[in-house]
Design an enzyme around this catalytic site. Structure first.
Site, PDB file in Angstrom:
ATOM      1  N   ASP A  61       0.877  -1.167   0.000  1.00 20.81           N
ATOM      2  CA  ASP A  61       0.000   0.000   0.000  1.00 20.81           C
ATOM      3  C   ASP A  61       0.915   1.218   0.000  1.00 20.81           C
ATOM      4  OD1 ASP A  61      -2.354   1.597   0.314  1.00 20.81           O
ATOM      5  OD2 ASP A  61      -1.910   1.747   2.441  1.00 20.81           O
ATOM      6  N   LEU A  62       0.370   2.379  -0.218  1.00 24.67           N
ATOM      7  CA  LEU A  62       1.183   3.598  -0.280  1.00 24.67           C
ATOM      8  C   LEU A  62       0.945   4.515   0.910  1.00 24.67           C
ATOM      9  CD1 LEU A  62       3.089   5.548  -1.657  1.00 24.67           C
ATOM     10  CD2 LEU A  62       1.258   6.190  -3.221  1.00 24.67           C
ATOM     11  N   ASP A  63      -0.279   5.053   0.995  1.00 22.94           N
ATOM     12  CA  ASP A  63      -0.582   6.023   2.057  1.00 22.94           C
ATOM     13  C   ASP A  63      -0.473   5.362   3.431  1.00 22.94           C
ATOM     14  OD1 ASP A  63      -1.151   7.841   0.052  1.00 22.94           O
ATOM     15  OD2 ASP A  63      -3.268   7.361   0.023  1.00 22.94           O
TER      16      ASP A  63
ATOM     17  N   THR B 260       0.892  10.157   3.278  1.00 24.84           N
ATOM     18  CA  THR B 260       0.172  11.083   2.408  1.00 24.84           C
ATOM     19  C   THR B 260      -1.323  11.128   2.714  1.00 24.84           C
ATOM     20  OG1 THR B 260       0.068   9.303   0.777  1.00 24.84           O
ATOM     21  CG2 THR B 260       1.812  10.922   0.501  1.00 24.84           C
TER      22      THR B 260
ATOM     23  N   LYS C  60      -9.688   6.110   4.561  1.00 23.89           N
ATOM     24  CA  LYS C  60      -8.296   5.683   4.436  1.00 23.89           C
ATOM     25  C   LYS C  60      -8.190   4.364   3.684  1.00 23.89           C
ATOM     26  CE  LYS C  60      -4.245   5.437   7.471  1.00 23.89           C
ATOM     27  NZ  LYS C  60      -3.822   5.440   8.890  1.00 23.89           N
TER      28      LYS C  60
ATOM     29  N   SER D 138      -1.837   0.261  -4.483  1.00 21.15           N
ATOM     30  CA  SER D 138      -2.492   1.392  -3.840  1.00 21.15           C
ATOM     31  C   SER D 138      -3.795   1.749  -4.538  1.00 21.15           C
ATOM     32  CB  SER D 138      -1.560   2.609  -3.859  1.00 21.15           C
ATOM     33  OG  SER D 138      -2.229   3.777  -3.429  1.00 21.15           O
ATOM     34  N   ALA D 139      -4.753   2.224  -3.748  1.00 27.67           N
ATOM     35  CA  ALA D 139      -6.008   2.712  -4.319  1.00 27.67           C
ATOM     36  C   ALA D 139      -5.826   4.070  -4.981  1.00 27.67           C
ATOM     37  CB  ALA D 139      -7.066   2.809  -3.220  1.00 27.67           C
TER      38      ALA D 139
ATOM     39  N   GLU E 231       0.138  -3.216   4.711  1.00 32.43           N
ATOM     40  CA  GLU E 231      -0.988  -2.272   4.794  1.00 32.43           C
ATOM     41  C   GLU E 231      -1.049  -1.600   6.161  1.00 32.43           C
ATOM     42  OE1 GLU E 231      -3.533  -0.737   3.662  1.00 32.43           O
ATOM     43  OE2 GLU E 231      -3.919  -1.510   1.644  1.00 32.43           O
ATOM     44  N   ASP E 232      -1.754  -0.478   6.205  1.00 34.00           N
ATOM     45  CA  ASP E 232      -1.995   0.198   7.486  1.00 34.00           C
ATOM     46  C   ASP E 232      -3.481   0.458   7.703  1.00 34.00           C
ATOM     47  OD1 ASP E 232      -2.279   2.279   5.517  1.00 34.00           O
ATOM     48  OD2 ASP E 232      -2.021   3.754   7.132  1.00 34.00           O
TER      49      ASP E 232
ATOM     50  N   LYS F 211     -10.560  -1.746  -2.584  1.00 37.33           N
ATOM     51  CA  LYS F 211     -10.466  -2.329  -1.253  1.00 37.33           C
ATOM     52  C   LYS F 211     -11.754  -2.021  -0.476  1.00 37.33           C
ATOM     53  CE  LYS F 211      -5.542  -1.186  -1.343  1.00 37.33           C
ATOM     54  NZ  LYS F 211      -4.460  -0.393  -0.742  1.00 37.33           N
TER      55      LYS F 211
END
Length: 220
Positions: A8-10, A16, A45, A114-115, A169-170, A145
């Site tokens: 995942d990114l954020d 971000t 999120k 990432s979404a 993931e977070d 997701k």
């Protein structure tokens, strides 16, 4: 053995997500003369821009036509990109640079799952584009997701099966998506929200490849 790592990114590579919610807050203040509470951020999120906007409109008790919906989503994205203008490698979350280096040293392929449609742009700003072997395009998957589509697409982009990969993931929706894809879920962040992950670390700084490899082998 782990063959791929799906990120995942954020909130995992860089924080971000705070920029996302600030852009939503500015949009809501401008168009609806309203404010968004802090606890609504968790519901936006890790999900797509459209799904985030649906959550926000539902909270506000507002309905808009499709043209307005798309215009609001585009306006938010423009504001978000502007907020990202100063993003630099220094904004990479603690431990992630070393973790990526360790994965690469073990010949584990990396893909972004990432979404965010802005994933490639953000990787470029963080000087991480060359570290990733593939970037799954969220616009090309059927469902966002917590559906597993983006993680399945990321694994396929690496020519791997999800079962041979870990997913990092977070977000609650993201961990659910990893589990549904068949990949091994590694969560970072608040344990109370992420108890459904196969393995949990309190923060990105504590990510440990040896620990993950051991847990992955036991699970398999």
């Amino acid at each position: 053995m782990i063959k791929g790592a799906l990120f995942d990114l954020d909130g995992v590579i860089a924080d971000t997500s705070v920029y996302h919610f600030q852009a939503w807050r500015d949009l809501v203040a401008k168009h609806f003369n309203a404010t968004l509470p802090d606890d609504l951020e968790a519901k936006t999120k890790g999900v797509s821009r459209g799904d985030s906007l649906r959550v926000i409109l539902d909270y506000l008790g507002e309905t808009v036509d499709q043209v307005t919906f798309e215009a609001l989503a585009d306006e938010k994205n423009t504001a978000y990109i502007k907020l990202l203008d100063d993003l630099r490698p220094a904004n990479i979350l603690p431990g992630i640079t070393d973790f990526i280096a360790n994965l690469k040293a073990q010949n584990i392929k990396l893909a972004l799952a990432s979404a965010s449609l802005n994933g490639p742009y953000i990787l470029e700003k963080l000087a991480l584009s060359d570290a990733f072997d593939a970037v799954a395009n969220p616009a090309e998957v059927t469902s966002g997701k917590p559906a597993p589509d983006i993680f399945i697409a990321a694994a396929q982009a690496l020519n791997l099966e999800p079962q041979d990969c870990i997913g990092v993931e977070d977000a609650i929706a993201g961990v659910t998506a990893i589990n549904a894809s068949g990949a091994f879920s590694v969560a970072v962040g608040d344990a109370s929200d992420l108890s459904h992950a196969k393995l949990h670390f309190p923060s990105t700084a504590e990510l440990n490849l040896a620990t993950i490899q051991k847990a992955f082998e036991v699970a398999r």
